[in-house]
Design a protein around this motif. Structure first.
Motif, short mmCIF file in Angstrom:
data_model
loop_
_atom_site.label_atom_id
_atom_site.label_comp_id
_atom_site.label_asym_id
_atom_site.label_seq_id
_atom_site.Cartn_x
_atom_site.Cartn_y
_atom_site.Cartn_z
N SER A 158 0.88 -1.31 -0.02
CA SER A 158 0.04 0.07 -0.19
C SER A 158 0.91 1.37 -0.08
O SER A 158 2.00 1.18 0.48
CB SER A 158 -0.97 -0.03 0.90
OG SER A 158 -0.41 0.37 2.34
N PHE A 159 0.36 2.09 -0.38
CA PHE A 159 1.15 3.52 -0.65
C PHE A 159 1.08 4.34 0.52
O PHE A 159 -0.13 4.17 1.46
CB PHE A 159 0.52 4.32 -1.94
CG PHE A 159 0.78 3.75 -3.38
CD1 PHE A 159 1.89 3.83 -3.57
CD2 PHE A 159 -0.12 3.23 -4.03
CE1 PHE A 159 2.38 3.07 -4.91
CE2 PHE A 159 0.04 2.74 -5.26
CZ PHE A 159 1.46 2.52 -5.61
N GLN A 160 1.93 5.43 0.77
CA GLN A 160 1.82 6.34 1.73
C GLN A 160 2.32 7.90 1.29
O GLN A 160 3.27 7.54 0.26
CB GLN A 160 2.85 5.89 2.92
CG GLN A 160 2.13 4.75 3.95
CD GLN A 160 3.08 4.84 5.03
OE1 GLN A 160 4.41 4.76 4.89
NE2 GLN A 160 2.48 4.43 6.23
N VAL A 190 4.50 10.11 -3.53
CA VAL A 190 4.13 8.84 -2.84
C VAL A 190 5.45 8.08 -2.45
O VAL A 190 6.21 8.09 -3.60
CB VAL A 190 2.80 8.38 -3.69
CG1 VAL A 190 3.36 7.41 -4.99
CG2 VAL A 190 2.03 7.46 -2.66
N LYS A 191 5.07 7.03 -1.66
CA LYS A 191 6.26 6.04 -1.57
C LYS A 191 5.48 4.70 -1.06
O LYS A 191 4.15 4.71 -0.69
CB LYS A 191 7.10 6.50 -0.47
CG LYS A 191 6.49 6.41 1.05
CD LYS A 191 7.61 6.50 2.21
CE LYS A 191 7.03 6.57 3.34
NZ LYS A 191 7.72 7.03 4.55
N LEU A 192 5.94 3.71 -1.44
CA LEU A 192 5.52 2.24 -0.93
C LEU A 192 5.56 2.11 0.65
O LEU A 192 6.52 2.28 1.12
CB LEU A 192 6.46 1.49 -1.69
CG LEU A 192 5.43 0.29 -2.11
CD1 LEU A 192 4.25 0.46 -3.00
CD2 LEU A 192 6.27 -0.64 -3.18
N ASN A 209 0.84 16.85 -6.59
CA ASN A 209 1.01 15.56 -5.23
C ASN A 209 -0.18 14.80 -5.21
O ASN A 209 -0.15 13.83 -4.51
CB ASN A 209 1.33 16.38 -4.05
CG ASN A 209 1.50 15.71 -2.71
OD1 ASN A 209 2.31 14.71 -2.90
ND2 ASN A 209 1.05 15.73 -1.58
N ASN A 210 -1.28 15.56 -5.24
CA ASN A 210 -2.61 15.04 -5.39
C ASN A 210 -2.81 13.73 -6.26
O ASN A 210 -3.19 12.66 -6.06
CB ASN A 210 -3.76 15.89 -5.64
CG ASN A 210 -4.08 16.74 -4.75
OD1 ASN A 210 -3.38 16.62 -3.40
ND2 ASN A 210 -4.74 17.74 -4.70
N ILE A 211 -2.24 14.08 -7.59
CA ILE A 211 -2.12 13.03 -8.71
C ILE A 211 -1.34 11.86 -8.11
O ILE A 211 -1.71 10.50 -8.31
CB ILE A 211 -1.66 13.52 -9.81
CG1 ILE A 211 -2.64 14.39 -10.51
CG2 ILE A 211 -1.35 12.32 -10.93
CD1 ILE A 211 -2.30 15.03 -11.80
N ALA A 212 0.02 12.07 -7.54
CA ALA A 212 0.57 11.16 -7.30
C ALA A 212 0.05 10.26 -5.95
O ALA A 212 0.46 8.83 -5.93
CB ALA A 212 1.84 11.60 -6.67
N ASN A 213 -0.73 10.78 -5.23
CA ASN A 213 -1.37 10.02 -4.13
C ASN A 213 -3.02 9.51 -4.60
O ASN A 213 -3.79 9.37 -3.73
CB ASN A 213 -1.62 10.82 -3.02
CG ASN A 213 -0.10 10.88 -2.25
OD1 ASN A 213 0.23 10.12 -1.91
ND2 ASN A 213 0.68 12.10 -2.56
N LEU A 214 -3.12 9.21 -5.90
CA LEU A 214 -4.39 8.61 -6.31
C LEU A 214 -4.65 7.61 -5.56
O LEU A 214 -5.98 7.03 -5.39
CB LEU A 214 -4.41 8.56 -7.80
CG LEU A 214 -5.07 9.55 -8.47
CD1 LEU A 214 -4.75 9.18 -10.01
CD2 LEU A 214 -6.43 9.91 -8.16
N ASN A 215 -3.67 6.52 -5.31
CA ASN A 215 -4.12 5.35 -4.77
C ASN A 215 -3.46 5.07 -3.22
O ASN A 215 -3.23 4.00 -2.82
CB ASN A 215 -3.19 4.18 -5.63
CG ASN A 215 -4.02 4.24 -7.04
OD1 ASN A 215 -5.04 4.06 -7.08
ND2 ASN A 215 -3.15 4.28 -8.13
#
Lengths: 283, 301
Positions: A40-42, A72-74, B24-30
């Motif tokens: 999952s991402f963080q 984002v990172k894993l 940053n929002n796009i990067a955190n889509l998931n």
């Protein structure tokens, strides 16, 4: 400074790792005993732009400072330990575990100064290997030649030229193929229930190990019959546990991550355009 | 000097910040539990400009021209706290919060905002899990992808302890102190943890039932994002209390709350920020041309 470029880059690298994990799961769709990996991402926070007190003007919602995320990172990569479906093979040395259990095995005693390294596995495609010390007995081993342990912490040995029967609780019997009333007990497989699956380290080939300094008694409990409470772990002879990868789930995740990857790539080209605009200020 | 040159430059910088926030929002889509940010821009403080000197050349008359803002800045990036969708993971150590907290006498709109009769803005309170860092600081999160560590404690991805209703770490053991796997623990929708087999509540060392702590954050805009899905309150703020019995909060096990970023909106915002940046860049060029004219042509004899 162009933050978009660096945060998009970091994010694409993490998404690539997630795609790698998904494709590894899909590749192991038919690997007996494989447990799917879930990641999952963080979000990453790289900077807070400090703001002076005078920025605290009327109408402002948040405390002072402009927080800028860094992509984002894993985060947590965990193993999904749910039961896979059982497939009948008819081979008397194929064993499948039902429940949250593992077989205990030992390996590489030569590499560790004669003390065996203990490992755990769910892949029950076992075989018999010769015992150099005693020709009359054969060791029960994994496909990689690691000894399967009994409840007495010693490798399970069975006499030559006899067929093997294994009960639900893991008791191993050797049977005379010519006379089924000639039956002898050859030990009982050591089965452990896993209390803390998140702690286990994957060593490849379906083998798990404990990290340094972790108390095995907290992580594992010796399997107990139903009468003693809890969910007992049972063994099915002649069956193999299939992979627990859910292909629909993996494909859905693949789509979601790949589209996010694509969108992040658009953010990179967009920030590239912006940098080009800056460079052309004085055309 | 032409004032507009600096105004347009400020516009470029502010749009760069907007672009960074959207990326940053796009990067955190998931990213589970992620809340989308919106960069809010504000104009520079207004100033009054006046014309000194009149047609008669005596400088006696000072005429006011009007008000002018000489730029824009990205002031803050508040979060949108709208509920994210729930997705089933099947992992029993994943938890999600579905919440719709209310303040008595206030009716919130879909974005969680309400304006009272005297024009005061009120934001909808939010329910969050509370975790404790290694330094003992209490932080809050909507990302419920927890794991169980080797000591049997419920922890977040970076090892922060998830807190129970008494703000203590949660340790998964049965009545006799023997380890209890998370697969044999059920979370009821009100936060109590029970044994799957017997249905009996999980007990702490004092023999009392354990339940997950859910904090009621009265003003979610006070929360400061610190990464890893965690938030903290500014120093000096009171610790939040727990949600009340009448609050509309449901806890779910085996699910995670997805990010509430809307990819379509994000894509549109990205293009808008980039184009606004471009417009400001053009303006800088025009000012440059004007200055060029002033320098090279006005003085030509």
């Amino acid at each position: 400074m162009n933050h978009s470029l660096s945060s998009a880059l970091v994010s694409m690298q993490s998404m690539q790792k997630k795609l790698d994990i998904i494709s590894n799961n899909i590749a192991n769709l038919n690997t007996a005993g494989y447990k799917s990996q879930q990641a999952s991402f963080q979000d990453v926070l790289t900077s807070v732009y400090q703001q002076p007190e005078t920025f605290g003007r009327e109408g402002r919602l948040t405390p002072l400072g402009f927080t800028q995320g860094g992509g984002v990172k894993l985060g947590v990569v965990s193993t999904d330990m749910t039961q896979g479906s059982l497939q009948e093979t008819g081979n008397e040395l194929d064993l499948a575990i039902q429940g949250d259990g593992l077989f205990e095995i030992e390996r590489d005693s030569a590499a560790n100064g004669g003390n065996p390294i203990v490992g755990w596995t769910r892949g029950g495609a076992f075989q018999l290997s010769p015992n150099p010390a005693d020709e009359q007995f054969l060791f029960l081993t994994t496909k990689q030649g690691q000894f399967v342990r009994g409840v007495n912490n010693l490798p399970i040995m069975v006499p030559r030229d006899r067929s093997i029967r294994i009960d639900e609780d893991g008791t191993v019997w050797s049977v005379n193929p010519a006379d089924s009333s000639d039956i002898q007990e050859a030990g009982q497989l050591k089965l452990v229930r896993v209390n803390r699956p998140d702690v286990l380290l994957q060593e490849g080939e379906g083998i798990y190990a404990l990290p340094e300094g972790v108390n095995a008694e907290e992580v594992f409990t010796l399997n107990a019959p139903l009468a003693q409470g809890g969910f007992p772990v049972t063994v099915r002879q002649g069956f193999l546990e299939q992979s627990n990868v859910n292909i629909t789930e993996e494909m859905t995740q693949l789509i979601a991550v790949q589209r996010a990857y694509q969108l992040t790539a658009r953010a990179i080209s967009s920030s590239d355009t912006m940098m080009s605009l800056t460079n052309n200020l004085r055309a | 000097m032409l004032r507009g040159l600096h105004t347009a430059t400020a516009g470029m910088i502010a749009n760069q910040r907007r672009h960074d926030t959207i990326t940053n929002n796009i990067a955190n889509l998931n990213t589970p539990g992620f809340k989308a940010n919106t960069a809010v821009t504000r104009s520079f403080p207004e100033m009054l400009i006046s014309l000194v000197g009149g047609g008669d050349g005596t400088n006696a008359e000072v005429r006011s021209i009007g008000r002018l803002n000489t730029g824009v800045l990205a002031e803050e990036a508040p979060m949108l706290f709208a509920q994210g969708d729930l997705v089933q993971t099947g992992n029993m150590s994943d938890f999600a919060i579905v919440s719709n907290l209310q303040t008595p006498g206030v009716l919130f709109d879909a974005s969680g905002k309400a304006v009272t009769e005297d024009g005061e803005r009120i934001y909808q309170p939010q329910a969050m899990f509370a975790v404790r860092t290694a330094e003992g600081e209490e932080q809050y999160t909507r990302n419920g992808t927890f794991t169980v560590d080797a000591a049997g404690q419920l922890v977040t991805g970076e090892g922060y302890l998830v807190l129970d209703a008494q703000r203590r770490p949660i340790r998964l053991v049965d009545g006799a102190g023997a380890p209890k796997p998370i697969s044999e623990v059920r979370l009821l929708s009100d936060g109590r943890l029970v044994d799957t087999v017997s249905g009996a509540p999980l007990l702490d060392e004092n023999g009392e039932g354990i339940s997950l702590f859910v904090a009621r954050i009265e003003d979610p805009n006070r929360l400061i994002r610190i990464g890893n899905g965690n938030f903290r309150l500014p120093e000096g703020d009171d610790l939040p209390g727990a949600i009340g019995a009448e609050d509309e909060v449901e806890l779910v096990q085996g699910y995670v709350e997805q990010s509430n970023v809307d990819p379509v909106q994000a894509m549109v915002d990205l293009m808008a920020a980039q184009r606004a940046y471009e417009t400001n860049q053009r303006l800088v060029q025009y000012y440059d041309q004007s200055l060029g004219k002033a320098v090279t042509e006005v003085g030509r004899v």
